[in-house]
Design an enzyme around this catalytic site. Structure first.
Site, mmCIF file in Angstrom:
data_model
loop_
_atom_site.group_PDB
_atom_site.id
_atom_site.type_symbol
_atom_site.label_atom_id
_atom_site.label_comp_id
_atom_site.label_asym_id
_atom_site.label_seq_id
_atom_site.Cartn_x
_atom_site.Cartn_y
_atom_site.Cartn_z
ATOM 1 N N SER A 160 41.232 46.034 37.109
ATOM 2 C CA SER A 160 42.441 46.486 38.038
ATOM 3 C C SER A 160 43.008 48.150 38.112
ATOM 4 C CB SER A 160 43.492 45.925 38.375
ATOM 5 O OG SER A 160 44.621 45.866 38.863
ATOM 6 N N TYR B 198 50.263 40.991 33.878
ATOM 7 C CA TYR B 198 49.352 41.066 34.974
ATOM 8 C C TYR B 198 48.621 43.137 34.157
ATOM 9 C CZ TYR B 198 46.077 42.048 38.664
ATOM 10 O OH TYR B 198 44.827 42.184 39.711
HETATM 11 P P1 NAP Z 1 42.212 35.857 44.875
HETATM 12 O O1 NAP Z 1 41.618 35.975 46.239
HETATM 13 O O2 NAP Z 1 43.102 34.997 44.646
HETATM 14 O O3 NAP Z 1 40.979 35.223 44.216
HETATM 15 C C1 NAP Z 1 41.183 34.671 42.716
HETATM 16 C C2 NAP Z 1 39.906 33.913 42.540
HETATM 17 O O4 NAP Z 1 39.885 33.040 41.586
HETATM 18 C C3 NAP Z 1 39.882 32.250 43.558
HETATM 19 O O5 NAP Z 1 38.269 32.188 43.632
HETATM 20 C C4 NAP Z 1 40.100 31.508 42.766
HETATM 21 O O6 NAP Z 1 39.504 30.003 42.933
HETATM 22 C C5 NAP Z 1 39.541 32.104 41.443
HETATM 23 N N1 NAP Z 1 40.787 31.765 40.118
HETATM 24 C C6 NAP Z 1 41.926 31.925 40.068
HETATM 25 N N2 NAP Z 1 41.805 30.534 38.655
HETATM 26 C C7 NAP Z 1 41.044 29.928 38.130
HETATM 27 C C8 NAP Z 1 40.558 29.727 37.267
HETATM 28 N N3 NAP Z 1 41.508 28.714 36.723
HETATM 29 N N4 NAP Z 1 39.669 28.937 37.291
HETATM 30 C C9 NAP Z 1 38.303 28.876 38.394
HETATM 31 N N5 NAP Z 1 38.312 30.327 39.180
HETATM 32 C C10 NAP Z 1 39.869 31.155 39.427
HETATM 33 O O7 NAP Z 1 41.926 37.627 44.530
HETATM 34 P P2 NAP Z 1 41.397 38.336 44.819
HETATM 35 O O8 NAP Z 1 42.507 39.610 45.333
HETATM 36 O O9 NAP Z 1 40.015 38.574 45.832
HETATM 37 O O10 NAP Z 1 41.016 39.274 43.581
HETATM 38 C C11 NAP Z 1 39.417 39.171 42.659
HETATM 39 C C12 NAP Z 1 39.828 40.007 41.322
HETATM 40 O O11 NAP Z 1 39.991 41.297 41.699
HETATM 41 C C13 NAP Z 1 40.484 39.929 40.540
HETATM 42 O O12 NAP Z 1 40.165 39.577 39.200
HETATM 43 C C14 NAP Z 1 41.777 40.632 40.379
HETATM 44 O O13 NAP Z 1 42.368 40.651 39.727
HETATM 45 C C15 NAP Z 1 40.999 41.687 40.909
HETATM 46 N N6 NAP Z 1 42.039 42.599 41.948
HETATM 47 C C16 NAP Z 1 42.611 42.381 43.360
HETATM 48 C C17 NAP Z 1 43.146 43.677 43.737
HETATM 49 C C18 NAP Z 1 44.046 43.496 45.301
HETATM 50 O O14 NAP Z 1 44.435 43.900 45.571
HETATM 51 N N7 NAP Z 1 43.423 42.297 45.688
HETATM 52 C C19 NAP Z 1 43.177 44.700 42.887
HETATM 53 C C20 NAP Z 1 43.179 45.199 41.851
HETATM 54 C C21 NAP Z 1 42.142 44.030 40.965
HETATM 55 P P3 NAP Z 1 40.705 29.124 43.644
HETATM 56 O O15 NAP Z 1 40.897 29.915 45.277
HETATM 57 O O16 NAP Z 1 38.683 28.166 44.329
HETATM 58 O O17 NAP Z 1 41.191 28.418 42.659
#
Ligand code: NAP
Length: 245
Positions: free
Chosen positions: A133, A146
């Site tokens: 991130s 985080y």
């Molecule tokens: P998201 O929509 O919340 O999706 C998170 C994913 O992680 C989901 O598929 C969830 O599975 C899975 N997950 C969470 N806990 C888990 C566990 N205990 N076991 C297995 N799977 C688990 O997140 P996103 O926004 O796409 O983010 C993806 C990545 O990008 C993350 O690493 C996040 O930190 C990073 N990121 C995101 C942003 C942003 O603005 N969105 C910014 C910087 C970095 P289920 O839904 O099936 O439970």
């Protein structure tokens, strides 16, 4: 074969789509079987959904084993699954710190270890991409826990890249900025004035917009390809220029 954790939502779903479009069979993982099966159905022969909770005992090792059993090899791991954490640092209980690190750090390390053993033993090497991130690099109030978890993943990336290089296992990080996903929407909903906050966030990004999940997925797909064969230990920001300011 590529294993993508957190493929049931947001950025991970688009990473799975991109890698499948590049001709890799994708083992798409997550906890939600409805979204997981829907993605597998969309991608047809190019993907298999494997349900796994990475915080369960031996969850990460079990997932990697299942993926390798399915396809007989493992070429790419995308450590994408994560949970968000927002809260004043001084009021955050240790249980919340542990829960955040359980998914964002410990599970990611265990997935990397299990996957890298397979890549080493195959003699072919592989590519590991850790989704960190912009918050691994900068401070934002209430995001310290985080940030710390993503900073740990960034440090793991550089250290593992050096340690695993002799087996041609490349380890890189992709550091997204604000990206339109359920994680982002949930964070936005917690804000006092979500519309104003969204406008403010976009106006602080040099490219003037919040990222789409596919903006991140495209860079992950590049790192997974053989064209990136000489790239390891790097962290690529996909943040519309935010960190460049
Ligand atoms: P998201 O929509 O919340 O999706 C998170 C994913 O992680 C989901 O598929 C969830 O599975 C899975 N997950 C969470 N806990 C888990 C566990 N205990 N076991 C297995 N799977 C688990 O997140 P996103 O926004 O796409 O983010 C993806 C990545 O990008 C993350 O690493 C996040 O930190 C990073 N990121 C995101 C942003 C942003 O603005 N969105 C910014 C910087 C970095 P289920 O839904 O099936 O439970």
């Amino acid at each position: 074969m590529a294993l993508v954790t957190g493929a049931t939502s947001g950025i991970g779903t688009d990473i799975a789509r991109r890698l499948a479009a590049d001709g890799l069979h994708v083992v798409a993982s997550g906890r939600d079987p409805v979204r997981g099966r829907a993605l597998a159905a969309e991608l047809g022969d190019a993907a298999t959904f494997v349900r796994a909770d990475l915080t369960e005992d031996r969850g990460p090792e079990g997932l990697v084993d299942a993926a390798v059993r399915l396809r007989g090899r493992l070429d790419v791991l995308v450590n994408n699954a994560a949970v968000d954490h927002t809260g004043a640092l001084l009021d955050t209980p240790a249980s919340e710190v542990r829960a955040t690190f359980e998914t964002n750090v410990f599970a990611a390390i265990a997935c990397l270890q299990a996957a890298a053993r397979v890549m080493r033993d195959s003699g072919r090497g592989g590519a590991i991409i850790n989704i960190t991130s912009r918050l691994a690099h900068i401070g934002v109030p209430t995001m310290s826990v985080y940030s710390a978890s993503k900073g740990a993943l960034l440090a793991l990336t550089t250290a593992a890249a050096v340690e695993l290089a002799p087996w041609n296992i490349r380890v890189n990080a992709v550091a997204p900025g604000m990206t339109r996903t359920p994680l982002f929407s949930a964070w936005l909903a917690e804000q006092r004035d979500p519309v104003a906050v969204e406008h403010e966030v976009a106006s602080e990004i040099p490219l003037g917009r919040i990222a789409l999940p596919d903006d991140v997925a495209a860079v992950v797909a590049f790192l997974a390809r053989t064209e990136a064969a000489y790239l390891t230990g790097a962290s690529i920001p996909v943040d519309g220029g935010y960190l460049a300011k």
